[in-house]
Design an enzyme around this catalytic site. Structure first.
Site, PDB file in Angstrom:
ATOM      1  CG  LEU A 196      -2.053  -1.037   1.441  1.00  0.00           C
ATOM      2  CD1 LEU A 196      -2.648  -0.838   2.667  1.00  0.00           C
ATOM      3  CD2 LEU A 196      -2.767  -1.347   0.224  1.00  0.00           C
ATOM      4  CG  ASP A 197       0.284   4.616  -2.535  1.00  0.00           C
ATOM      5  OD1 ASP A 197       1.055   3.980  -3.218  1.00  0.00           O
ATOM      6  OD2 ASP A 197      -0.805   4.996  -3.345  1.00  0.00           O
ATOM      7  NE  ARG A 198       4.887   8.808   3.374  1.00  0.00           N
ATOM      8  CZ  ARG A 198       4.083   9.894   3.870  1.00  0.00           C
ATOM      9  NH1 ARG A 198       3.623   9.928   5.291  1.00  0.00           N
ATOM     10  NH2 ARG A 198       3.847  10.918   3.092  1.00  0.00           N
ATOM     11  CB  THR A 200      -3.164   3.464   0.884  1.00  0.00           C
ATOM     12  OG1 THR A 200      -3.212   4.407  -0.239  1.00  0.00           O
ATOM     13  CG2 THR A 200      -4.587   2.743   0.821  1.00  0.00           C
ATOM     14  CG  HIS A 302       0.150   7.081  -6.513  1.00  0.00           C
ATOM     15  ND1 HIS A 302       0.503   8.557  -6.382  1.00  0.00           N
ATOM     16  CD2 HIS A 302       0.439   6.642  -5.564  1.00  0.00           C
ATOM     17  CE1 HIS A 302       1.547   8.391  -5.660  1.00  0.00           C
ATOM     18  NE2 HIS A 302       1.341   7.299  -4.779  1.00  0.00           N
TER      19      HIS A 302
END
Length: 436
Positions: A196-198, A200, A302
């Protein structure tokens, strides 16, 4: 000097540089007695690079988790895109951790080596070279919200990742990452199967062995896993025009490309982008914002965030894709912006300008503070603000689409529950007005 790889007791691949970090000292890797510049650094000769790194300590400071500064020796082998480039050019274009002036000083002072030999301003990195650079690291604080374990067995650990914590060491983050936090605090060594993105939050699947990781990664690669996210977006997200869209959701198939990996800046690129597909379905609308169910069918960086922005409904507190100060009034809808102008503005974020978003347009955040470390003289950052720590995008359900029959889900995040509660209260108020 190729990057040799072996496996550990759990079957995870371990690169040669990581093996060396456990056995060798920074003194030896930076040239030892052959490098006269090391005298001023006073490097320990009997302490491994890993031992130095592990001197870092965690402290909880209200909403923030801090890690104390520590010495870290970067070791990396030449990547394909780095070949035959000057080190100074490489540092200033590939890494955002320090300024070009700081990298120039490090090279001039012999604090960077190639294959154990001090590098210079004219040094060029070649195929097979091993580059070393010792720094005094100051990691940014992250959210102190706990990492919740959703499920654990002999093969996997399923967690609910808080927003604001990177999945694994990257960029300025190392100890303040999910994998190292689990290892340092819970004694669990795992490998992330999905990343996951930081910013999210939500489900992360982590494997306890190389074999388990390979099985899960293969399922993801073969698109055998259905993923469901929930997002809070600006405006009244459309229900759809056709009966099929109203029933199953709106399909977005816009190709994506990464413009700047240092910024994780991505856009819709119809000519050169990679195929990307997301299905969106509105759950409710509160008069100002909408809750949207998001089903990514591909896994581009993203993807959900950029597709929502392209539709004209970016996530309300997205510091990359929803800030009017960056994108203007239309917030990048339909790709209507000049890439170079956006890129220039984004490069200032976290340096001279704090991150902003539609929800928090004037929030204070992380910038260069004008204060300097007494040990390494590096300029320090201010603490992260609300736009640096949270994004209203949450991965709440993963399930197998095959006969393997597994599935995991988390509780809904507070910001989604609040909106659901608000809508329920409005419905009850209207019901009271109707009477029996």
């Amino acid at each position: 000097m190729q990057s040799a790889v072996t496996v550990d007791a759990q079957g995870f691949k371990v690169r040669r540089v990581h093996q060396d970090a456990h056995k060798l000292s920074a003194y030896s890797q930076l040239g030892g007695d052959k490098n006269s510049n090391l005298v001023s650094l006073n490097l320990p000769k009997d302490k491994s690079m890993k031992d130095e790194e592990d001197e870092a300590e965690y402290t909880v400071d209200g909403p923030l988790l801090r890690v104390s500064p520590y010495y870290f020796t970067y070791m990396t082998n030449c990547k394909l895109r780095w070949q035959n480039r000057k080190l100074l050019d490489l540092f200033s274009t590939e890494f955002r951790l320090y300024t070009k002036e700081q990298y120039t000083e490090a090279l001039a002072n012999g604090h960077v080596t190639l294959n154990g030999v001090p590098a210079t301003l004219d040094s060029v990195i070649r195929n097979g070279d091993c580059m070393c650079h010792r720094v005094h690291r100051h990691e940014p604080p992250v959210s102190s919200r706990p990492i919740k374990v959703v499920h654990q067995d002999d093969d996997l650990v399923i967690i609910d990742k808080p927003s604001g914590i990177p999945a694994h060491p990257t960029g300025r983050y190392r100890h303040n990452s999910v994998t190292l936090l689990l290892q340092r605090q819970l004694g669990i060594k795992v490998h992330p199967c999905n990343r996951l993105d930081r910013l999210t939050s939500g489900l992360m699947i982590l494997a306890k062995s190389g074999k388990s990781a390979q099985k899960m990664v293969e399922q993801m690669r073969d698109r055998e896993i259905h993923k469901q996210y929930i997002a809070k977006v600006i405006g009244e997200f459309p229900l759809g025009e056709t009966e099929e869209e109203k029933e199953n959701g709106i399909v977005v198939e816009q190709p994506l490309t990464t413009i700047d990996p240092r910024l994780s800046f991505n856009i819709v690129d119809k000519e050169n982008g990679k195929p990307s597909k997301t299905v969106f379905k509105r759950l409710n609308y509160d008069g100002e914002t909408s809750l949207v169910l998001c089903k990514p069918l591909t896994g581009r960086t993203h993807q959900i965030r950029v597709h929502l922005q392209y539709l004209g409904y970016p996530i309300v507190n997205d510091p990359l894709y929803s800030s009017p100060k960056i994108w203007g009034e239309n917030l990048g809808k339909n790709g209507d912006f000049i890439v170079e102008e956006i890129q220039e503005k984004l490069h200032k974020i976290g340096k001279t300008d704090p991150a902003t978003s539609w929800l928090h347009p004037d929030g204070s955040g992380e910038i260069m503070s004008g204060k300097f470390c007494d040990t390494c003289k590096a300029e320090l950052y201010s603490d992260p603000g609300v736009n640096d720590l949270e994004l209203y995008l949450h991965a709440f359900k993963y399930e197998s689409s095959t006969d393997k029959g597994w599935g995991y889900e988390t509780e809904l995040p507070y910001w989604a529950v609040e909106q659901q509660t608000k809508m329920m209260n409005l419905a009850l108020e209207q019901a009271k007005k109707i009477g029996r």
